[in-house]
Design a protein around this motif. Structure first.
Motif, PDB file in Angstrom:
ATOM      1  N   UNK A 242       0.765  -1.240  -0.001  1.00 56.06           N
ATOM      2  CA  UNK A 242       0.094   0.116  -0.010  1.00 56.06           C
ATOM      3  C   UNK A 242       0.860   1.249  -0.129  1.00 56.06           C
ATOM      4  N   UNK A 243       1.961   1.168   0.815  1.00 57.47           N
ATOM      5  CA  UNK A 243       2.740   2.435   0.907  1.00 57.47           C
ATOM      6  C   UNK A 243       3.670   2.558  -0.462  1.00 57.47           C
ATOM      7  N   UNK A 244       4.229   1.677  -0.640  1.00 57.06           N
ATOM      8  CA  UNK A 244       5.162   1.728  -1.664  1.00 57.06           C
ATOM      9  C   UNK A 244       4.392   2.017  -3.210  1.00 57.06           C
ATOM     10  N   UNK A 245       3.217   1.226  -3.359  1.00 53.42           N
ATOM     11  CA  UNK A 245       2.638   1.540  -4.537  1.00 53.42           C
ATOM     12  C   UNK A 245       1.937   3.019  -4.675  1.00 53.42           C
ATOM     13  N   UNK A 246       1.580   3.699  -3.380  1.00 56.95           N
ATOM     14  CA  UNK A 246       0.904   4.830  -3.492  1.00 56.95           C
ATOM     15  C   UNK A 246       1.894   5.874  -3.761  1.00 56.95           C
ATOM     16  N   UNK A 247       3.401   5.717  -3.178  1.00 61.80           N
ATOM     17  CA  UNK A 247       4.391   6.707  -3.042  1.00 61.80           C
ATOM     18  C   UNK A 247       4.977   6.451  -4.825  1.00 61.80           C
ATOM     19  N   UNK A 248       5.129   5.338  -5.196  1.00 58.98           N
ATOM     20  CA  UNK A 248       5.547   5.282  -6.846  1.00 58.98           C
ATOM     21  C   UNK A 248       4.507   5.757  -7.536  1.00 58.98           C
ATOM     22  N   UNK A 249       3.192   5.422  -7.318  1.00 60.73           N
ATOM     23  CA  UNK A 249       2.065   5.805  -8.293  1.00 60.73           C
ATOM     24  C   UNK A 249       1.914   7.618  -8.499  1.00 60.73           C
ATOM     25  N   UNK A 250       2.211   7.978  -7.166  1.00 58.09           N
ATOM     26  CA  UNK A 250       2.181   9.488  -6.930  1.00 58.09           C
ATOM     27  C   UNK A 250       3.193  10.275  -7.913  1.00 58.09           C
ATOM     28  N   UNK A 251       4.759   9.511  -7.910  1.00 55.88           N
ATOM     29  CA  UNK A 251       5.695   9.926  -8.757  1.00 55.88           C
ATOM     30  C   UNK A 251       5.512   9.817 -10.191  1.00 55.88           C
ATOM     31  N   UNK A 252       4.812   8.711 -10.557  1.00 51.71           N
ATOM     32  CA  UNK A 252       4.222   8.346 -11.908  1.00 51.71           C
ATOM     33  C   UNK A 252       3.329   9.743 -12.422  1.00 51.71           C
ATOM     34  N   UNK A 253       2.681  10.257 -11.576  1.00 51.82           N
ATOM     35  CA  UNK A 253       1.954  11.104 -11.830  1.00 51.82           C
ATOM     36  C   UNK A 253       2.360  12.737 -11.753  1.00 51.82           C
ATOM     37  N   UNK A 254       3.639  12.582 -11.365  1.00 53.35           N
ATOM     38  CA  UNK A 254       4.284  14.019 -11.293  1.00 53.35           C
ATOM     39  C   UNK A 254       4.224  14.648  -9.899  1.00 53.35           C
ATOM     40  N   UNK A 255       3.721  13.838  -8.880  1.00 56.14           N
ATOM     41  CA  UNK A 255       3.232  14.324  -7.573  1.00 56.14           C
ATOM     42  C   UNK A 255       4.661  14.473  -6.616  1.00 56.14           C
ATOM     43  N   UNK A 256       4.324  14.920  -5.433  1.00 56.79           N
ATOM     44  CA  UNK A 256       5.322  15.005  -4.509  1.00 56.79           C
ATOM     45  C   UNK A 256       5.030  13.886  -3.537  1.00 56.79           C
ATOM     46  N   UNK A 257       5.950  13.240  -2.973  1.00 60.41           N
ATOM     47  CA  UNK A 257       5.809  12.332  -1.752  1.00 60.41           C
ATOM     48  C   UNK A 257       6.190  12.872  -0.455  1.00 60.41           C
ATOM     49  N   UNK A 258       5.419  12.799   0.538  1.00 62.54           N
ATOM     50  CA  UNK A 258       5.472  13.415   1.677  1.00 62.54           C
ATOM     51  C   UNK A 258       5.467  12.517   2.974  1.00 62.54           C
ATOM     52  N   UNK A 259       6.484  12.776   3.787  1.00 61.38           N
ATOM     53  CA  UNK A 259       6.408  11.696   5.134  1.00 61.38           C
ATOM     54  C   UNK A 259       6.203  12.439   6.227  1.00 61.38           C
ATOM     55  N   UNK A 260       5.555  11.833   7.124  1.00 66.72           N
ATOM     56  CA  UNK A 260       5.252  12.660   8.293  1.00 66.72           C
ATOM     57  C   UNK A 260       6.532  12.224   9.180  1.00 66.72           C
ATOM     58  N   UNK A 261       6.840  13.218  10.256  1.00 67.05           N
ATOM     59  CA  UNK A 261       8.259  13.301  10.779  1.00 67.05           C
ATOM     60  C   UNK A 261       8.478  11.875  11.546  1.00 67.05           C
TER      61      UNK A 261
END
Length: 538
Positions: A242-261
């Motif tokens: 869930x986490x990996x695919x959501x992050x990579x999917x965001x990148x594929x759409x030109x998005x920025x990945x944000x992590x909490x502290x």
């Protein structure tokens, strides 16, 4: 049909929007140019140590790649590891950082990592387990706030990256290269699901048009990414799909990945403060174990989350009441439930607060109980959820499980991951859960027999069965039902301590119930009905 690969797409997007934010964590901000450069440096480090792709796999359960283990909390290095390995034509795989030595050794025996990328806090564990492997892997240690010294024989990650050129390798990644996702699955032992990168991108990573047709043209994909402005907050661990695919999917759409502290557990206040500060547009949830603390923090505090448009929930269910409370605080957001598996991607979805049936994704079907045919809408039979279309090749090193899970029906290849389902007259799908004894607790999958084996080996325990029961905090919590040896009286603390020596913390039962009744059927098989009845009567 030609497909895109992740490395080529990321490089092309980075060339188009080099100075746009690509990744944010703890105040550190990395542009697309910077992420691209660092992943190229990692690729070169791996390549110079001999990692890459060697020939072709001849069977669907084989990998032609060297493997990079990612034994990390969330952070830039995790995504750099996924991307950098692909650029070197090696294959990265996820490692559950809660595993203890025996579990980790079993995983590494199956995956055979040629390199391990790990946080310093795990150095002692890696040092012990690496000695048990047949071949010594390359060790890359990422500094953290643990204060742990560099493991003897390991390379400091930042020093290693700084020592090599950021220029691209003379290696061309391919859409046929593999992405490996390990899952606990329904057999109790981790299984490496082998996805072709191109299939993963068109499927779970969402590289498709609104009409569902795949995006395979690089120019079109980059144009889409340049227009994309999503900021995706990744709270769940990247060690799960869930986490990996959501992050990579965001990148594929030109998005920025944000992590909490905080990345070693859920801190709802930190998560929401990050969402407010970074103006995120999409947040991930993992059932009530995630959503309930978030909504309780929203009840207590005041957060401006007006930019949030999507709450994407996967891996466990959110109760309708919690959904309604979330939407009371976030009236402009939508909740999307997705249900699938590491083997199928996203099979069914639903939207809104109601606990209604799911809408099948393209290629999804419900098979008859004997898996001989597809059911028609309205047939009143509890069958099996199946999915066709873009699927993994199989399970690493496991031809038997590959053949059992990936079947061919009427000339179509389907995956049947183990969910029981019913196809309603209106075409929606009721999902009734896994047939096997897997327990989903807080988004983590726990196989009952693994815990039972440990319990039965503890002093004073004659027999044990493990079942789940509803929990507000975890969605489902693990309960052990025990039959003790005569005159034995181990305490709950004794049992927890015994389990902790062999099991990750989340696998340890939350409660231990004693019974004098038998826990076996006449044929010797486990009587889970009796165990559940004992739990229900408490």
């Amino acid at each position: 049909m030609p497909q895109l690969d992740l490395a080529t797409l990321h490089e092309a997007i980075a060339a188009a929007i080099p100075d746009r934010e690509c990744l944010v964590w703890r105040g550190g901000r990395m542009t697309w140019r910077e992420v691209g450069e660092r992943s190229r440096r990692l690729a070169r480090v791996l390549h110079e140590h001999g990692l890459g792709r060697h020939g072709r796999a001849t069977e669907p359960w084989e990998s032609p790649h060297d493997h990079l283990a990612l034994y990390l909390h969330n952070g830039p290095e995790y995504l750099e590891g996924l991307l950098g390995a692909h650029k070197a034509r090696a294959s990265a795989f996820n490692v559950n950082y809660r595993y203890v030595d025996g579990e980790l050794a079993q995983l590494f025996t199956d995956a055979r990592p040629t390199a391990i990328l790990f946080h310093a806090r795990f150095a002692a564990t890696i040092g012990r387990v690496a000695k048990r492997l047949d071949a010594a892997p390359l060790l890359l240690q990422v500094a953290d706030d643990s204060g742990e010294d560099l493991l003897p024989g390991a390379l400091d990650y930042e020093t290693a990256l700084a020592s090599v050129s950021p220029e691209p390798l003379d290696v061309r990644p391919d859409a046929g290269d593999l992405h490996i996702l390990y899952t606990g699955g329904t057999t109790g032992l981790p299984k490496g699901v082998l996805w072709r990168i191109g299939d993963l991108m068109t499927g779970p990573l969402g590289m498709a048009r609104r009409d569902g047709t795949p995006i395979t043209d690089l120019e079109e994909a980059v144009e889409r990414a340049v227009k994309g402005r999503h900021r995706v907050l990744i709270g769940p661990p990247l060690m799960h799909g869930t986490g990996t695919w959501s992050a990579l999917g965001g990148w594929c759409g030109g998005g920025c990945v944000v992590f909490p502290g905080r990345v070693d557990g859920l801190d709802a206040a930190d998560l929401l403060a990050t969402a407010e500060r970074e103006r995120v547009t999409r947040m991930l949830m993992v059932g009530d174990a995630f959503a309930r603390p978030v909504v309780e923090e929203l009840d207590r505090g005041s957060y401006d989350l007006s930019t949030v448009r999507t709450l994407l929930n996967s891996a466990a269910g959110i109760s309708p009441d919690v959904k309604r409370r979330l939407l009371d605080h976030l009236p402009d957001a939508h909740i999307h439930d997705v249900l699938g598996s590491s083997e199928s991607g996203f099979a069914v979805t639903r939207r809104g607060p109601a606990d209604r049936a799911f809408v099948p994704a393209p290629g999804t079907a419900v098979l008859s109980a004997d898996r001989s045919r597809k059911l028609s809408p309205g047939e009143d039979e509890l069958g099996w959820l199946a999915k066709g279309g873009l699927l993994p090749l199989g399970y690493l090193n496991d031809p038997v499980k590959t053949a059992a899970t990936f079947i061919v029906l009427d000339g179509e290849r389907l995956v049947v991951a183990g969910d029981r389902a019913r196809l309603r007259a209106d075409g929606t799908v009721e999902v009734h859960g896994r047939e096997a004894t897997t327990i989903n607790t807080g988004g983590e999958k726990v196989f009952a027999e693994e815990v039972e084996t440990v319990l039965r080996d503890l002093p004073g325990v004659a027999d044990a069965l493990v079942v789940g029961r509803p929990s507000e905090r975890w969605g489902t919590e693990i309960v052990a039902v025990l039959r003790l040896d005569r005159d034995a009286a181990p305490t709950d603390d004794d049992l927890r301590e015994g389990c902790a020596a062999h099991l990750a913390r989340y696998k340890i039962p939350k409660a231990f119930l004693r019974t004098e009744q038998g826990l076996r059927l006449p044929n010797g098989k486990a009587d889970y009905a009796a165990a559940r009845a004992a739990v229900a009567s408490e």
